[in-house]
Design a protein around this motif. Structure first.
Motif, mmCIF file in Angstrom:
data_model
loop_
_atom_site.group_PDB
_atom_site.id
_atom_site.type_symbol
_atom_site.label_atom_id
_atom_site.label_comp_id
_atom_site.label_asym_id
_atom_site.label_seq_id
_atom_site.Cartn_x
_atom_site.Cartn_y
_atom_site.Cartn_z
ATOM 1 N N ILE A 68 1.149 -2.011 1.881
ATOM 2 C CA ILE A 68 0.967 -0.571 1.678
ATOM 3 C C ILE A 68 -0.433 -0.345 1.142
ATOM 4 C CG2 ILE A 68 1.725 1.421 0.287
ATOM 5 C CD1 ILE A 68 4.507 0.020 0.064
ATOM 6 N N ARG A 69 -1.166 0.621 1.710
ATOM 7 C CA ARG A 69 -2.433 1.026 1.089
ATOM 8 C C ARG A 69 -2.387 2.521 0.836
ATOM 9 N NH1 ARG A 69 -8.621 -0.772 1.683
ATOM 10 N NH2 ARG A 69 -9.433 0.701 0.161
ATOM 11 N N THR A 70 -2.591 2.900 -0.399
ATOM 12 C CA THR A 70 -2.677 4.316 -0.740
ATOM 13 C C THR A 70 -4.141 4.748 -0.651
ATOM 14 O OG1 THR A 70 -2.959 3.839 -3.095
ATOM 15 C CG2 THR A 70 -0.708 4.178 -2.321
ATOM 16 N N ILE A 83 0.438 -4.381 -2.130
ATOM 17 C CA ILE A 83 -0.077 -3.002 -2.244
ATOM 18 C C ILE A 83 -1.553 -2.988 -2.623
ATOM 19 C CG2 ILE A 83 0.221 -0.724 -3.294
ATOM 20 C CD1 ILE A 83 3.030 -1.402 -4.055
ATOM 21 N N ILE A 84 -2.346 -2.236 -1.857
ATOM 22 C CA ILE A 84 -3.725 -1.941 -2.248
ATOM 23 C C ILE A 84 -3.659 -0.596 -2.968
ATOM 24 C CG2 ILE A 84 -6.108 -1.534 -1.484
ATOM 25 C CD1 ILE A 84 -5.575 -3.294 0.936
ATOM 26 N N MET A 85 -3.791 -0.659 -4.293
ATOM 27 C CA MET A 85 -3.595 0.535 -5.132
ATOM 28 C C MET A 85 -4.909 1.315 -5.175
ATOM 29 S SD MET A 85 -1.504 -1.338 -8.244
ATOM 30 C CE MET A 85 -2.878 -2.311 -8.822
ATOM 31 N N ASP A 86 -5.153 2.110 -4.154
ATOM 32 C CA ASP A 86 -6.466 2.767 -4.052
ATOM 33 C C ASP A 86 -6.356 4.272 -4.305
ATOM 34 O OD1 ASP A 86 -9.198 2.860 -3.652
ATOM 35 O OD2 ASP A 86 -9.031 3.079 -1.477
ATOM 36 N N GLY A 87 -7.414 4.833 -4.863
ATOM 37 C CA GLY A 87 -7.482 6.289 -5.026
ATOM 38 C C GLY A 87 -7.508 6.767 -6.470
ATOM 39 N N PHE A 146 -0.127 2.897 5.798
ATOM 40 C CA PHE A 146 -1.206 3.600 5.095
ATOM 41 C C PHE A 146 -0.750 5.011 4.746
ATOM 42 C CE2 PHE A 146 -3.205 0.511 7.964
ATOM 43 C CZ PHE A 146 -4.006 -0.191 7.069
ATOM 44 N N THR A 147 -1.088 5.439 3.541
ATOM 45 C CA THR A 147 -0.749 6.806 3.149
ATOM 46 C C THR A 147 -1.940 7.456 2.446
ATOM 47 O OG1 THR A 147 0.646 8.171 1.703
ATOM 48 C CG2 THR A 147 0.382 5.896 1.050
ATOM 49 N N VAL A 193 -0.046 -7.015 -5.981
ATOM 50 C CA VAL A 193 -0.866 -5.794 -6.056
ATOM 51 C C VAL A 193 -2.335 -6.133 -6.264
ATOM 52 C CG1 VAL A 193 1.028 -4.354 -6.900
ATOM 53 C CG2 VAL A 193 -0.429 -5.529 -8.560
ATOM 54 N N PHE A 194 -3.186 -5.318 -5.637
ATOM 55 C CA PHE A 194 -4.637 -5.533 -5.722
ATOM 56 C C PHE A 194 -5.164 -4.681 -6.877
ATOM 57 C CE2 PHE A 194 -8.427 -6.088 -2.524
ATOM 58 C CZ PHE A 194 -8.910 -7.117 -3.308
ATOM 59 N N ALA A 195 -5.604 -5.341 -7.934
ATOM 60 C CA ALA A 195 -6.074 -4.610 -9.117
ATOM 61 C C ALA A 195 -7.593 -4.568 -9.208
ATOM 62 C CB ALA A 195 -5.502 -5.255 -10.379
#
Ligand code: IPE
Ligand code: IPE
Ligand code: MG
Length: 247
Positions: A186-188, A16-20, A209-210, A60-62
């Protein structure tokens, strides 16, 4: 096995790329760090979801290699958050049988943080539950470069011939060597890019992607991503007919 069985299979490795986080906070008139703090809450939910749904590994990408270029104050707050979260969460992760690994260039962190990381990994190293990899000061290019350097050192000291280097050997030298390739990424946060996350390991991942911003991402969003994944036919270069024949 029917096609349906194959398609409803749960991914073994989710990244998961935890973006946003920043935009989530700014929308509320708050500082970006407020979003990062709420991002930690969303991560807790994702870990619980992954455990309950028998996902083998969650990566997860932190913090990316490039995130050092953010304003000094934000970087400082992120480091402090990382330190305090490691302190407060590790016992809970351990209690749930989770094996924690931090992947990335650890030497970029303060010695106090490095020590905390090593302690956390040591405590959970024999756990048999979810494998949780947190990518911090991580870049996909860095990972491939450090793997290449490791192999070149072996060539240099005579224990390996260049002609022996193959994909398995490269895989073994990468940070996630023991873990299967990513099934679902998954990328948010609405962007459709990889931002130097896992490059090698995403070679055949399904990408989801979401627009949902990371602090809002919850169990139902995660479930939806799994549902989309389960509807995909993964062909790995073969034809659809061949894949169906294999079932
Ligand atoms: C992701 O959220 C977390 C980190 C990169 C540390 P962002 O901080 O990138 O949030 P946006 O993309 O600016 O909204
Ligand atoms: C990627 O998000 C890194 C993390 C989520 C930790 P960024 O927000 O840094 O990515 P870019 O810069 O928009 O591509
Ligand atoms: Mg971002």
């Amino acid at each position: 096995m029917t096609i349906l069985n194959k398609q409803t299979k749960t991914p073994q490795h989710v990244a998961i790329i935890m973006d946003g986080n920043g935009r989530w906070a700014e929308k509320r008139g708050k500082h970006r760090v407020f979003g990062h703090k709420h991002g930690v809450k969303a991560l807790r939910k994702a870990i619980t979801f992954a455990t309950e749904n028998k996902i083998g590994a969650l990566t997860v990408f932190a913090f990316s290699s490039e995130n050092w270029q953010r304003p000094k104050q934000e970087v400082k707050m992120l480091m402090e958050l990382f330190f305090s979260v490691l302190g407060s969460e590790v016992k809970k992760l351990h209690k749930h049988g989770i094996k924690l690994k931090i992947i990335g260039e650890l030497t970029g962190f303060s010695s106090r943080l490095q020590k905390k990381v090593l302690e956390a990994e040591k405590l959970t190293e024999n756990n048999q539950g979810l494998i949780l990899n947190v990518a911090a000061n991580y870049g996909g290019r860095w990972d491939i470069t450090q793997a290449t350097r490791t192999l070149l050192e072996r060539v240099e000291n005579g224990t390996l011939k260049a002609s022996q280097v193959d994909e398995t050997m490269m895989q073994d030298a990468l940070t996630l060597s023991k873990i299967p390739q990513v099934d679902l990424m998954i990328r948010t946060g609405g962007e459709h890019r990889i931002s130097n996350f896992l490059l090698w390991q995403l070679a055949y991942a399904e990408l989801y992607f979401t627009d949902t911003l990371w602090p809002d991402f919850d169990a139902s969003d995660f479930q939806f991503a799994l549902d989309v994944f389960s509807g995909k036919e993964r062909r790995f270069g073969q034809t659809s007919e061949q894949v169906r024949d294999l079932d």
